[in-house]
Design a protein around this motif. Structure first.
Motif, PDB file in Angstrom:
ATOM      1  N   ARG A  26      -1.987  -7.797  -5.768  1.00 47.88           N
ATOM      2  CA  ARG A  26      -2.676  -6.612  -6.009  1.00 47.88           C
ATOM      3  C   ARG A  26      -2.084  -5.529  -5.056  1.00 47.88           C
ATOM      4  O   ARG A  26      -2.625  -4.777  -4.351  1.00 47.88           O
ATOM      5  CB  ARG A  26      -4.029  -6.562  -5.918  1.00 47.88           C
ATOM      6  CG  ARG A  26      -4.547  -7.466  -7.116  1.00 47.88           C
ATOM      7  CD  ARG A  26      -6.102  -7.470  -7.145  1.00 47.88           C
ATOM      8  NE  ARG A  26      -6.825  -7.681  -5.799  1.00 47.88           N
ATOM      9  CZ  ARG A  26      -6.885  -8.841  -5.233  1.00 47.88           C
ATOM     10  NH1 ARG A  26      -6.602 -10.093  -5.981  1.00 47.88           N
ATOM     11  NH2 ARG A  26      -7.381  -9.152  -4.066  1.00 47.88           N
ATOM     12  N   LEU A  27      -0.559  -5.741  -4.572  1.00 52.65           N
ATOM     13  CA  LEU A  27      -0.026  -4.922  -3.555  1.00 52.65           C
ATOM     14  C   LEU A  27      -0.204  -3.459  -3.944  1.00 52.65           C
ATOM     15  O   LEU A  27      -0.047  -2.779  -5.013  1.00 52.65           O
ATOM     16  CB  LEU A  27       1.264  -5.365  -3.454  1.00 52.65           C
ATOM     17  CG  LEU A  27       1.953  -4.366  -2.341  1.00 52.65           C
ATOM     18  CD1 LEU A  27       1.499  -4.998  -1.169  1.00 52.65           C
ATOM     19  CD2 LEU A  27       3.879  -4.684  -2.646  1.00 52.65           C
ATOM     20  N   ALA A  28      -0.628  -2.682  -2.835  1.00 54.72           N
ATOM     21  CA  ALA A  28      -0.952  -1.038  -2.973  1.00 54.72           C
ATOM     22  C   ALA A  28       0.036  -0.397  -2.243  1.00 54.72           C
ATOM     23  O   ALA A  28       0.654  -0.942  -1.096  1.00 54.72           O
ATOM     24  CB  ALA A  28      -2.508  -0.934  -2.571  1.00 54.72           C
ATOM     25  N   PRO A  29       0.192   1.012  -2.627  1.00 50.37           N
ATOM     26  CA  PRO A  29       1.032   1.780  -1.687  1.00 50.37           C
ATOM     27  C   PRO A  29       0.612   1.875  -0.184  1.00 50.37           C
ATOM     28  O   PRO A  29      -0.881   1.881   0.132  1.00 50.37           O
ATOM     29  CB  PRO A  29       0.878   3.188  -2.205  1.00 50.37           C
ATOM     30  CG  PRO A  29       0.880   2.822  -3.636  1.00 50.37           C
ATOM     31  CD  PRO A  29      -0.309   1.554  -3.713  1.00 50.37           C
ATOM     32  N   GLY A  30       1.354   1.589   0.788  1.00 47.34           N
ATOM     33  CA  GLY A  30       0.930   1.861   2.252  1.00 47.34           C
ATOM     34  C   GLY A  30       0.422   0.258   2.892  1.00 47.34           C
ATOM     35  O   GLY A  30       0.509   0.388   4.000  1.00 47.34           O
ATOM     36  N   GLU A  31       0.558  -0.863   1.859  1.00 47.36           N
ATOM     37  CA  GLU A  31       0.188  -2.124   2.506  1.00 47.36           C
ATOM     38  C   GLU A  31       1.427  -2.561   2.956  1.00 47.36           C
ATOM     39  O   GLU A  31       2.528  -2.060   2.687  1.00 47.36           O
ATOM     40  CB  GLU A  31      -0.401  -2.732   1.462  1.00 47.36           C
ATOM     41  CG  GLU A  31      -1.896  -2.399   1.043  1.00 47.36           C
ATOM     42  CD  GLU A  31      -2.679  -3.383   0.216  1.00 47.36           C
ATOM     43  OE1 GLU A  31      -3.938  -3.759   0.587  1.00 47.36           O
ATOM     44  OE2 GLU A  31      -1.936  -3.981  -0.955  1.00 47.36           O
ATOM     45  N   THR A  32       1.398  -3.738   3.514  1.00 48.22           N
ATOM     46  CA  THR A  32       2.368  -4.452   4.216  1.00 48.22           C
ATOM     47  C   THR A  32       2.722  -5.869   3.395  1.00 48.22           C
ATOM     48  O   THR A  32       1.664  -6.524   3.176  1.00 48.22           O
ATOM     49  CB  THR A  32       2.339  -5.072   5.534  1.00 48.22           C
ATOM     50  OG1 THR A  32       2.162  -3.684   6.343  1.00 48.22           O
ATOM     51  CG2 THR A  32       3.507  -5.746   6.059  1.00 48.22           C
ATOM     52  N   LEU A  33       3.696  -5.906   2.771  1.00 48.01           N
ATOM     53  CA  LEU A  33       4.448  -7.197   2.074  1.00 48.01           C
ATOM     54  C   LEU A  33       5.003  -8.211   2.926  1.00 48.01           C
ATOM     55  O   LEU A  33       6.282  -7.889   3.197  1.00 48.01           O
ATOM     56  CB  LEU A  33       4.781  -6.779   0.941  1.00 48.01           C
ATOM     57  CG  LEU A  33       5.649  -8.009   0.012  1.00 48.01           C
ATOM     58  CD1 LEU A  33       4.452  -9.012  -0.679  1.00 48.01           C
ATOM     59  CD2 LEU A  33       6.305  -7.417  -1.323  1.00 48.01           C
TER      60      LEU A  33
END
Length: 239
Positions: free
Chosen positions: A136-143
């Protein structure tokens, strides 16, 4: 037609033979494609060695994914002769022709090459499922992507950047780190010489990674629990 055939289980260098075999045939809900390119994935190596969870009886033609052009369409097939398609099956891709099941076959966009399509289905589908549906990666998060230079790793990096995340990748050599950068990674960490836990914390200002994509496991998984953000998601790929 010609095909690589595994006559017994073992290392691919020892058991693959370039042979003349019967042409495949189309049946209802399938087609025969002329293979322009085939993807090579880790499950193919395991299958040839007889170590995959589903064993294909020998002799068999390995290869799980291929792209090419439809030569013959079976009754009721949704594809027609001349269509450019990508397909996936347990075996059959390392040959000149292959039977493609309609429910595992997809049209290739005009702007995509046959070679790109042949390497697309397994790794990108796996990484999309892990990063988007489970992570559920979202814009602005860190992967954080471990094994970033591998097939699913490079796919995960590209998907993460497309979503709008900051992507940190780990790999074991400078050459592999450059592969990660070329795929769009914002940061690349050599896990053999650097402490990736410390590096991730420094990059994220102590917060940690929101989503960690881990096809490596073992100690890497254990260490990842030390640099994951509050309510972060750690997705294990493979087994």
């Amino acid at each position: 037609m010609k095909a690589w055939q595994a006559t017994r289980y073992g290392h691919f260098n020892d058991v693959l033979e370039w042979r003349d075999v019967d042409d495949p045939t189309a049946f209802p809900g399938s087609s025969v494609i002329e293979i322009g390119a085939a993807g090579i994935n880790f499950p193919d190596i395991l299958s040839i060695a007889g170590q995959y969870q589903v064993k294909v009886p020998t002799p068999f033609i390995p290869g799980t994914e291929a792209a090419g052009t439809v030569l013959e369409a079976g009754d009721g097939s949704r594809f027609k002769v001349g269509d450019r398609v990508i397909t996936m099956n347990m075996a059959g891709a390392f040959a000149e022709k292959m039977t493609a099941l309609d429910n595992m076959t997809y049209g290739i966009p005009d702007e995509m090459s046959i070679a790109d399509a042949a390497a697309f289905l397994m790794t990108y589908q796996t990484s999309y499922f892990g990063v988007v549906l489970r992570g559920r990666l979202a814009p602005g998060e860190t992967l954080l992507v471990h094994g970033g230079a591998g097939g699913v790793g490079t796919a995960a990096i590209q998907i993460g950047k497309k979503i709008g995340a900051t992507v940190i990748a780990t790999a074991g050599t400078e050459e592999k780190l450059q592969v990660c950068r070329d795929c769009g990674a914002d940061h690349a960490i050599n896990y053999t010489t650097d402490d990736f836990v410390k590096a991730v914390k420094e990059i994220t200002g102590g917060k940690g990674a929101d989503v960690i994509y881990d096809p490596v496991g073992g100690d890497v998984f254990d260490q990842s629990t030390r640099c994951i953000a509050w309510e972060g998601r750690l997705v294990v790929i493979g087994f």
